[in-house]
Scaffold this motif. Structure first.
Motif, PDB file in Angstrom:
ATOM      1  N   SER A   9       0.847  -1.189   0.000  1.00 34.40           N
ATOM      2  CA  SER A   9       0.000   0.000   0.000  1.00 34.40           C
ATOM      3  C   SER A   9       0.886   1.243   0.000  1.00 34.40           C
ATOM      4  O   SER A   9       2.085   1.164   0.281  1.00 34.40           O
ATOM      5  CB  SER A   9      -0.921   0.012   1.228  1.00 34.40           C
ATOM      6  OG  SER A   9      -0.152   0.182   2.412  1.00 34.40           O
ATOM      7  N   PRO A  11       0.850   3.729   2.232  1.00 40.61           N
ATOM      8  CA  PRO A  11       1.461   3.944   3.554  1.00 40.61           C
ATOM      9  C   PRO A  11       2.685   3.067   3.778  1.00 40.61           C
ATOM     10  O   PRO A  11       3.659   3.509   4.404  1.00 40.61           O
ATOM     11  CB  PRO A  11       0.345   3.597   4.540  1.00 40.61           C
ATOM     12  CG  PRO A  11      -0.902   3.552   3.775  1.00 40.61           C
ATOM     13  CD  PRO A  11      -0.587   3.498   2.330  1.00 40.61           C
ATOM     14  N   ASP A  12       2.675   1.826   3.258  1.00 39.15           N
ATOM     15  CA  ASP A  12       3.867   0.971   3.352  1.00 39.15           C
ATOM     16  C   ASP A  12       5.046   1.628   2.653  1.00 39.15           C
ATOM     17  O   ASP A  12       6.176   1.604   3.155  1.00 39.15           O
ATOM     18  CB  ASP A  12       3.601  -0.388   2.691  1.00 39.15           C
ATOM     19  CG  ASP A  12       2.760  -1.311   3.551  1.00 39.15           C
ATOM     20  OD1 ASP A  12       2.556  -0.982   4.739  1.00 39.15           O
ATOM     21  OD2 ASP A  12       2.298  -2.340   3.026  1.00 39.15           O
ATOM     22  N   ALA A  47      -1.969  11.683   9.231  1.00 33.97           N
ATOM     23  CA  ALA A  47      -2.837  10.500   9.263  1.00 33.97           C
ATOM     24  C   ALA A  47      -3.537  10.395  10.608  1.00 33.97           C
ATOM     25  O   ALA A  47      -4.739  10.089  10.683  1.00 33.97           O
ATOM     26  CB  ALA A  47      -2.008   9.249   8.990  1.00 33.97           C
ATOM     27  N   SER A  80      -2.827   7.389   4.140  1.00 36.18           N
ATOM     28  CA  SER A  80      -2.299   6.543   5.209  1.00 36.18           C
ATOM     29  C   SER A  80      -3.335   6.274   6.298  1.00 36.18           C
ATOM     30  O   SER A  80      -3.198   5.321   7.065  1.00 36.18           O
ATOM     31  CB  SER A  80      -1.047   7.179   5.829  1.00 36.18           C
ATOM     32  OG  SER A  80       0.003   7.236   4.879  1.00 36.18           O
ATOM     33  N   GLY A  82      -6.260   5.478   5.440  1.00 35.08           N
ATOM     34  CA  GLY A  82      -7.191   4.577   4.769  1.00 35.08           C
ATOM     35  C   GLY A  82      -8.196   5.267   3.892  1.00 35.08           C
ATOM     36  O   GLY A  82      -9.094   4.620   3.335  1.00 35.08           O
ATOM     37  N   HIS A 177      -0.911   1.962  12.486  1.00 29.73           N
ATOM     38  CA  HIS A 177      -0.525   0.710  11.838  1.00 29.73           C
ATOM     39  C   HIS A 177      -1.699  -0.258  11.770  1.00 29.73           C
ATOM     40  O   HIS A 177      -1.842  -1.009  10.793  1.00 29.73           O
ATOM     41  CB  HIS A 177       0.668   0.088  12.559  1.00 29.73           C
ATOM     42  CG  HIS A 177       1.973   0.744  12.238  1.00 29.73           C
ATOM     43  ND1 HIS A 177       2.941   0.151  11.463  1.00 29.73           N
ATOM     44  CD2 HIS A 177       2.463   1.978  12.548  1.00 29.73           C
ATOM     45  CE1 HIS A 177       3.972   0.963  11.322  1.00 29.73           C
ATOM     46  NE2 HIS A 177       3.705   2.088  11.986  1.00 29.73           N
ATOM     47  N   ARG A 179      -4.753   0.618  11.451  1.00 29.65           N
ATOM     48  CA  ARG A 179      -5.624   1.126  10.389  1.00 29.65           C
ATOM     49  C   ARG A 179      -5.120   0.680   9.016  1.00 29.65           C
ATOM     50  O   ARG A 179      -5.876   0.150   8.204  1.00 29.65           O
ATOM     51  CB  ARG A 179      -5.695   2.659  10.471  1.00 29.65           C
ATOM     52  CG  ARG A 179      -6.417   3.335   9.298  1.00 29.65           C
ATOM     53  CD  ARG A 179      -7.898   2.993   9.255  1.00 29.65           C
ATOM     54  NE  ARG A 179      -8.607   3.460  10.421  1.00 29.65           N
ATOM     55  CZ  ARG A 179      -9.169   4.671  10.521  1.00 29.65           C
ATOM     56  NH1 ARG A 179      -9.088   5.507   9.515  1.00 29.65           N
ATOM     57  NH2 ARG A 179      -9.810   5.010  11.615  1.00 29.65           N
ATOM     58  N   THR A 180      -3.836   0.888   8.764  1.00 28.50           N
ATOM     59  CA  THR A 180      -3.316   0.584   7.431  1.00 28.50           C
ATOM     60  C   THR A 180      -3.183  -0.918   7.199  1.00 28.50           C
ATOM     61  O   THR A 180      -3.074  -1.356   6.048  1.00 28.50           O
ATOM     62  CB  THR A 180      -1.957   1.269   7.198  1.00 28.50           C
ATOM     63  OG1 THR A 180      -1.052   0.885   8.243  1.00 28.50           O
ATOM     64  CG2 THR A 180      -2.110   2.772   7.199  1.00 28.50           C
ATOM     65  N   LEU A 183      -5.590  -2.207   4.749  1.00 29.23           N
ATOM     66  CA  LEU A 183      -5.448  -1.868   3.332  1.00 29.23           C
ATOM     67  C   LEU A 183      -4.673  -2.961   2.609  1.00 29.23           C
ATOM     68  O   LEU A 183      -3.750  -3.552   3.165  1.00 29.23           O
ATOM     69  CB  LEU A 183      -4.689  -0.540   3.173  1.00 29.23           C
ATOM     70  CG  LEU A 183      -5.354   0.721   3.720  1.00 29.23           C
ATOM     71  CD1 LEU A 183      -4.390   1.894   3.599  1.00 29.23           C
ATOM     72  CD2 LEU A 183      -6.647   1.024   2.986  1.00 29.23           C
ATOM     73  N   SER A 189      -7.028   3.841  -3.816  1.00 23.73           N
ATOM     74  CA  SER A 189      -6.114   4.853  -3.280  1.00 23.73           C
ATOM     75  C   SER A 189      -6.569   6.256  -3.650  1.00 23.73           C
ATOM     76  O   SER A 189      -6.340   7.198  -2.900  1.00 23.73           O
ATOM     77  CB  SER A 189      -4.692   4.631  -3.798  1.00 23.73           C
ATOM     78  OG  SER A 189      -4.625   4.786  -5.202  1.00 23.73           O
ATOM     79  N   HIS A 208      -4.352   1.005  -4.792  1.00 26.31           N
ATOM     80  CA  HIS A 208      -2.972   1.095  -4.297  1.00 26.31           C
ATOM     81  C   HIS A 208      -2.035   0.277  -5.178  1.00 26.31           C
ATOM     82  O   HIS A 208      -0.949   0.746  -5.545  1.00 26.31           O
ATOM     83  CB  HIS A 208      -2.900   0.579  -2.852  1.00 26.31           C
ATOM     84  CG  HIS A 208      -3.455   1.527  -1.839  1.00 26.31           C
ATOM     85  ND1 HIS A 208      -2.659   2.362  -1.081  1.00 26.31           N
ATOM     86  CD2 HIS A 208      -4.727   1.785  -1.459  1.00 26.31           C
ATOM     87  CE1 HIS A 208      -3.425   3.083  -0.267  1.00 26.31           C
ATOM     88  NE2 HIS A 208      -4.681   2.749  -0.482  1.00 26.31           N
TER      89      HIS A 208
END
Length: 534
Positions: A9, A11-12, A47, A80, A82, A177, A179-180, A183, A189, A208
């Motif tokens: 994703s 955020p990753d 975020a 990030s 979501g 973390h 939350r994401t 995803l 996205s 994403h």
């Protein structure tokens, strides 16, 4: 290309970049300079603020502002958390912005204060006042619960950026973390609304995985490197600015220098002062840099990579970038929002003639074909509609099944609405929009082809062609031409020259000289304005 989907994703990707390139300069915005580690911390804070305000997975968050560090942080922060990002065109008027906000159902809006002398807040307030809703800060936009102004001051019923960020201080890293973790690559996205030059803007839904895979490929094909210094003039609301800019830089640890509006003097100063190495942009931007009378007073020697794209890219523009500026790599590409912004791209090592005359070949994981009116493929060298298949193709238009069915074939091919020609090597040349083509005495005339030919005249700086009614031939071409400074070119001169250089049906029957062509923020000529003024 590195690995296979190294990040699941966006955020990753942000967190990986913050770790991997921690001390590398991430963004330079005026006097503000932040490292990748600092950028990651700012994104986490944004975020957290989104989570604190109740933004949930899949909620739409809109962003209406010019290129800046705050845009990057707000966008990546929302995603990030979501949310699904909905960037708004900075050229929109209040009513146009309100329409996209209403149709997207955005719950949160980040908006600039005053930009280019216009108060976006006041413009939106006037447009929203015409609505009938009662919930939220703006009548007529009942889904919109909060408006955050990216400035130090905001109206009483809105919130400043600083106050918004402060509201997330109680949300910890573990909560972010968690939350994401919900995803994955199939999560939406962003929803990119088309520019609307040919009709009502429609929101292309992109995931994403599509974003990450596409711009990992873009960075690989372009040869983007760690510590490259990337001047991002292309607007962030457009895929070329946000994804080929911000997302691509995150994949490689390149430094982003956002420029809020294209001004050639500012661009030259930035290229010299910041030792810019990478400059994507439309041909008009590059041409204006080359032709600027003070160009030689700036040190542009660090510039090594230019990526451009348009139906018309003059060969001499490619040659001048290489010869006069010493740019080692000049590439052309073609894409559209409905295909994650990328369909074809030239490769490093292609001949200048290929780079100038085509948009390159299909990127890995996609297929391109050119089809006739019945949808069947046509032979190489024959014009037809460009169709695209592969992982980049959008999930559809947001809440618009009719438009989605019109754009996507039953077997998943995207109808681009662009006319193109494939050569034997698979290189694509875009000749026009289907809607721009006109018929002269039974012959199909493609404005972009005629514009490219007109661009070969030494006194022509820019040109656009439209079809106008003609009693004998049905339609004929009318050219709108920008003369080079000091050129004595007349309409009769150009028409006579055209008769020597192109087939008779392509020759414009009339020429109107203008100081500049109307363009949208993506650099495309708005031919609707030319037609209305004809």
């Amino acid at each position: 290309m590195r690995g296979d989907m190294e990040w699941s994703s966006i955020p990753d990707l942000v967190r990986a970049a913050a770790r991997r390139y921690a001390d590398t300069e991430a963004v330079v915005d005026g006097r503000t300079r932040v490292s990748y580690a600092e950028l990651g911390a700012r994104v986490d804070r944004a975020a957290a603020a989104c989570v604190a305000r109740g933004i949930g997975l899949g909620d739409r968050v809109a962003l209406w502002a010019p290129n800046s560090l705050d845009w990057i942080v707000a966008a990546l922060g929302a995603v990030s958390a979501g949310a699904v990002l909905v960037p708004l065109n900075t050229r929109f008027k209040g009513a146009e912005a309100a329409d996209v906000l209403r149709r997207s159902g955005a719950r949160l809006l980040f908006v600039t204060g005053t930009f280019l002398g216009t108060s976006y807040v006041a413009s939106l307030r006037r447009a929203a006042a015409e609505g009938t809703g009662t919930a939220g800060p703006l009548p007529g936009l009942p889904a919109l619960e909060e408006v955050v102004v990216l400035a130090d001051d905001a109206p009483a019923d809105f919130r400043t950026w600083k106050d918004f960020l402060a509201g997330g201080e109680g949300v910890g890293r573990a909560a972010l973390h968690a939350r994401t973790a919900h995803l994955d690559g199939s999560s939406l996205s962003d929803i990119i609304f088309t520019s609307g030059t040919t009709g009502h803007p429609k929101g292309a839904m992109i995931t994403h995985a599509q974003t990450l895979r596409t711009y990992e490929i873009w960075a690989d094909l372009a040869g983007l490197r760690t510590r490259d210094r990337y001047l991002i003039v292309n607007p962030f609301f457009h895929t070329f600015g946000y994804k080929a800019g911000v997302i691509a830089c995150l994949t490689r640890g390149a430094t982003m220098i956002p420029q809020p509006v294209f001004n050639v003097d500012t661009a030259l100063a930035n290229i010299a002062a910041e030792r810019i190495t990478v400059l994507p942009g439309p041909p008009t931007l590059l041409q204006s840099l080359l032709d600027h009378p003070a160009r030689d007073t700036h040190d542009l020697s660090a510039l090594r990579l230019v990526v451009t794209g348009a139906a018309v890219v003059p060969l001499r523009l490619v040659e001048r970038l290489r010869g006069e500026l010493g740019v080692a790599t000049v590439l052309t590409a073609y894409g559209l929002s409905e295909a994650s912004g990328m369909v074809t791209m030239c490769r490093r090592g292609d001949e200048p003639a290929v780079i100038a005359s085509t948009s390159g070949r299909a990127i890995p994981g996609t297929r391109v074909r050119v089809a006739g009116p019945a949808g069947t493929p046509v032979p190489a060298g024959t014009p037809g509609e460009v169709l695209v298949d592969g992982f980049t193709v959008m999930r559809g238009y947001y809440q618009d099944p009719a438009a989605t069915a019109e754009a996507l074939t039953p077997d998943g091919w995207l109808r681009t609405g662009d006319v193109g020609v494939l050569d034997a090597a698979g290189n694509l040349r875009i000749t026009d929009r289907i809607k721009d083509m006109f018929i002269v005495g039974g012959f199909n005339a493609y404005p972009a082809e005629i514009e490219q030919l007109l661009g070969l005249h030494p006194d022509v700086a820019d040109a656009a062609v439209i079809g106008v009614p003609d009693a004998r031939l049905g339609e004929v071409g009318r050219a709108f031409v920008v003369r080079r400074a000091g050129a004595p070119l007349t309409a009769d001169d150009l028409i006579a020259w055209s008769r020597r250089e192109m087939a008779n049906y392509k020759v414009p029957r009339s020429v109107e000289f203008v100081t500049e062509l109307p363009r949208n923020a993506s650099g495309k000529v708005v031919k609707g304005e030319l037609r209305r003024g004809r």
